[in-house]
Design a protein around this motif. Sequence first.
Motif, PDB file in Angstrom:
ATOM      1  N   VAL A  92       5.020  -3.873   5.852  1.00  0.00           N
ATOM      2  CA  VAL A  92       4.325  -2.918   4.770  1.00  0.00           C
ATOM      3  C   VAL A  92       5.311  -2.744   3.590  1.00  0.00           C
ATOM      4  O   VAL A  92       6.416  -2.279   3.780  1.00  0.00           O
ATOM      5  CB  VAL A  92       3.728  -1.738   5.427  1.00  0.00           C
ATOM      6  CG1 VAL A  92       3.427  -0.646   4.328  1.00  0.00           C
ATOM      7  CG2 VAL A  92       2.987  -1.742   6.557  1.00  0.00           C
TER       8      VAL A  92
ATOM      9  N   GLU B 101       1.040  -1.249  -0.069  1.00  0.00           N
ATOM     10  CA  GLU B 101      -0.016   0.135  -0.050  1.00  0.00           C
ATOM     11  C   GLU B 101       0.941   1.273  -0.071  1.00  0.00           C
ATOM     12  O   GLU B 101       1.662   1.355   0.887  1.00  0.00           O
ATOM     13  CB  GLU B 101      -0.904  -0.102   1.381  1.00  0.00           C
ATOM     14  CG  GLU B 101      -1.808   1.201   1.495  1.00  0.00           C
ATOM     15  CD  GLU B 101      -2.707   1.382   0.285  1.00  0.00           C
ATOM     16  OE1 GLU B 101      -2.629   2.319  -0.618  1.00  0.00           O
ATOM     17  OE2 GLU B 101      -3.505   0.625   0.060  1.00  0.00           O
ATOM     18  N   ASP B 102       0.742   2.209  -0.854  1.00  0.00           N
ATOM     19  CA  ASP B 102       1.642   3.412  -1.131  1.00  0.00           C
ATOM     20  C   ASP B 102       0.785   4.559  -0.232  1.00  0.00           C
ATOM     21  O   ASP B 102       1.376   5.381  -0.109  1.00  0.00           O
ATOM     22  CB  ASP B 102       1.889   3.821  -2.521  1.00  0.00           C
ATOM     23  CG  ASP B 102       0.648   3.863  -3.303  1.00  0.00           C
ATOM     24  OD1 ASP B 102      -0.503   3.580  -3.047  1.00  0.00           O
ATOM     25  OD2 ASP B 102       0.597   5.142  -4.019  1.00  0.00           O
ATOM     26  N   ASN B 103      -0.431   4.422   0.038  1.00  0.00           N
ATOM     27  CA  ASN B 103      -1.098   5.496   0.453  1.00  0.00           C
ATOM     28  C   ASN B 103      -1.076   5.537   2.180  1.00  0.00           C
ATOM     29  O   ASN B 103      -1.451   4.605   2.590  1.00  0.00           O
ATOM     30  CB  ASN B 103      -2.608   5.723   0.017  1.00  0.00           C
ATOM     31  CG  ASN B 103      -3.328   6.710   0.582  1.00  0.00           C
ATOM     32  OD1 ASN B 103      -3.246   7.076   1.757  1.00  0.00           O
ATOM     33  ND2 ASN B 103      -4.202   7.591  -0.067  1.00  0.00           N
ATOM     34  N   PRO B 104      -0.203   6.498   2.625  1.00  0.00           N
ATOM     35  CA  PRO B 104      -0.307   6.541   4.275  1.00  0.00           C
ATOM     36  C   PRO B 104      -1.496   6.418   4.839  1.00  0.00           C
ATOM     37  O   PRO B 104      -1.660   5.666   6.118  1.00  0.00           O
ATOM     38  CB  PRO B 104       0.612   7.774   4.315  1.00  0.00           C
ATOM     39  CG  PRO B 104       1.172   8.029   3.383  1.00  0.00           C
ATOM     40  CD  PRO B 104       0.390   7.632   2.180  1.00  0.00           C
ATOM     41  N   ASP B 105      -2.581   7.088   4.502  1.00  0.00           N
ATOM     42  CA  ASP B 105      -3.893   6.996   5.061  1.00  0.00           C
ATOM     43  C   ASP B 105      -4.572   5.756   5.076  1.00  0.00           C
ATOM     44  O   ASP B 105      -5.004   5.217   6.113  1.00  0.00           O
ATOM     45  CB  ASP B 105      -4.555   8.056   4.520  1.00  0.00           C
ATOM     46  CG  ASP B 105      -4.237   9.544   4.745  1.00  0.00           C
ATOM     47  OD1 ASP B 105      -3.678   9.651   6.005  1.00  0.00           O
ATOM     48  OD2 ASP B 105      -4.690  10.651   3.875  1.00  0.00           O
ATOM     49  N   ASP B 106      -4.207   5.123   3.869  1.00  0.00           N
ATOM     50  CA  ASP B 106      -5.122   3.730   3.561  1.00  0.00           C
ATOM     51  C   ASP B 106      -4.010   2.659   4.390  1.00  0.00           C
ATOM     52  O   ASP B 106      -4.634   1.763   5.063  1.00  0.00           O
ATOM     53  CB  ASP B 106      -5.078   3.432   2.093  1.00  0.00           C
ATOM     54  CG  ASP B 106      -6.094   4.208   1.513  1.00  0.00           C
ATOM     55  OD1 ASP B 106      -7.025   4.745   2.170  1.00  0.00           O
ATOM     56  OD2 ASP B 106      -6.214   4.053   0.307  1.00  0.00           O
ATOM     57  N   GLU B 107      -2.836   3.035   4.629  1.00  0.00           N
ATOM     58  CA  GLU B 107      -1.999   2.062   5.434  1.00  0.00           C
ATOM     59  C   GLU B 107      -2.298   2.049   6.887  1.00  0.00           C
ATOM     60  O   GLU B 107      -2.781   0.982   7.697  1.00  0.00           O
ATOM     61  CB  GLU B 107      -0.537   2.428   5.245  1.00  0.00           C
ATOM     62  CG  GLU B 107       0.393   1.713   6.245  1.00  0.00           C
ATOM     63  CD  GLU B 107       1.796   2.172   6.103  1.00  0.00           C
ATOM     64  OE1 GLU B 107       2.678   1.987   6.972  1.00  0.00           O
ATOM     65  OE2 GLU B 107       2.316   2.728   5.113  1.00  0.00           O
ATOM     66  N   LEU B 108      -2.509   3.343   7.466  1.00  0.00           N
ATOM     67  CA  LEU B 108      -2.862   3.384   8.871  1.00  0.00           C
ATOM     68  C   LEU B 108      -4.403   2.996   9.019  1.00  0.00           C
ATOM     69  O   LEU B 108      -4.785   2.215  10.181  1.00  0.00           O
ATOM     70  CB  LEU B 108      -2.869   4.725   9.158  1.00  0.00           C
ATOM     71  CG  LEU B 108      -3.086   5.091  10.463  1.00  0.00           C
ATOM     72  CD1 LEU B 108      -2.095   4.317  11.351  1.00  0.00           C
ATOM     73  CD2 LEU B 108      -2.734   6.711  10.866  1.00  0.00           C
TER      74      LEU B 108
ATOM     75  N   ARG C 273       5.785  -0.146   0.379  1.00  0.00           N
ATOM     76  CA  ARG C 273       4.854   0.941  -0.265  1.00  0.00           C
ATOM     77  C   ARG C 273       5.022   1.035  -1.801  1.00  0.00           C
ATOM     78  O   ARG C 273       4.706   2.251  -2.105  1.00  0.00           O
ATOM     79  CB  ARG C 273       5.645   2.014   0.449  1.00  0.00           C
ATOM     80  CG  ARG C 273       5.101   1.934   1.857  1.00  0.00           C
ATOM     81  CD  ARG C 273       5.791   3.103   2.702  1.00  0.00           C
ATOM     82  NE  ARG C 273       5.102   3.070   4.146  1.00  0.00           N
ATOM     83  CZ  ARG C 273       5.638   2.596   5.218  1.00  0.00           C
ATOM     84  NH1 ARG C 273       6.770   1.712   4.799  1.00  0.00           N
ATOM     85  NH2 ARG C 273       5.310   2.483   6.314  1.00  0.00           N
ATOM     86  N   ASN C 274       5.496   0.060  -2.342  1.00  0.00           N
ATOM     87  CA  ASN C 274       5.411   0.029  -3.916  1.00  0.00           C
ATOM     88  C   ASN C 274       5.701  -1.338  -4.379  1.00  0.00           C
ATOM     89  O   ASN C 274       6.058  -2.279  -3.547  1.00  0.00           O
ATOM     90  CB  ASN C 274       6.487   1.083  -4.475  1.00  0.00           C
ATOM     91  CG  ASN C 274       7.912   0.641  -3.977  1.00  0.00           C
ATOM     92  OD1 ASN C 274       8.535  -0.390  -4.395  1.00  0.00           O
ATOM     93  ND2 ASN C 274       8.739   1.883  -3.360  1.00  0.00           N
TER      94      ASN C 274
ATOM     95  N   ASP D 244      -2.563  -3.386  -3.200  1.00  0.00           N
ATOM     96  CA  ASP D 244      -3.224  -2.304  -3.709  1.00  0.00           C
ATOM     97  C   ASP D 244      -3.049  -2.469  -5.237  1.00  0.00           C
ATOM     98  O   ASP D 244      -1.867  -3.202  -5.731  1.00  0.00           O
ATOM     99  CB  ASP D 244      -2.668  -1.268  -3.232  1.00  0.00           C
ATOM    100  CG  ASP D 244      -3.581   0.185  -3.660  1.00  0.00           C
ATOM    101  OD1 ASP D 244      -4.605  -0.061  -4.172  1.00  0.00           O
ATOM    102  OD2 ASP D 244      -2.943   1.225  -3.447  1.00  0.00           O
TER     103      ASP D 244
END
Length: 148
Positions: free
Chosen positions: A37, A13-20, A39-40, A69
């Motif tokens: 995690v 997951e690259d989106n920090p909000d979606d990760e959290l 991130r790419n 993702d």
Amino acid sequence: MSDMSDKVILLVEDNPDDELLTLDALAANHVGNRVVVARNGVEALDYLFANGIYSGREVTDLPAVVLLDLKLPKIDGLEVLRRIRADARTQLLPVVILTSSNEDEDRLKGYTLGANSYVRKPVDFDEFVRAAGQLGLYWLLLNQPPPD
């Protein structure tokens, strides 16, 4: 056969909000598995195939499930999935596409490339917490993985 609670969940997951949001939702459902995690797409493949910063990792120690993702930098999620399915070491690894994309074409490509499931990220937090709990329950407790 190891206990599934010691198995890692690979969250790509690259989106920090979606990760959290995903980490919070798993925690709210008492999913105690360690979450790695990426991130790419490059980080995800490096983790799975023990390359780059993960070169010391045991490549046979696969995660219980990959939450993938689609819209990723460097290498997109569909290409990550294609490479997972193309390698004998990871071809049976459970992969759940977890994306905000509602495109029929993305869903069709995901299943064609061998995704085990396609889950559209809900926008509502409570709905997402329920969905994450169901994902955790199914993939970590109910699903019977192929034998080692």
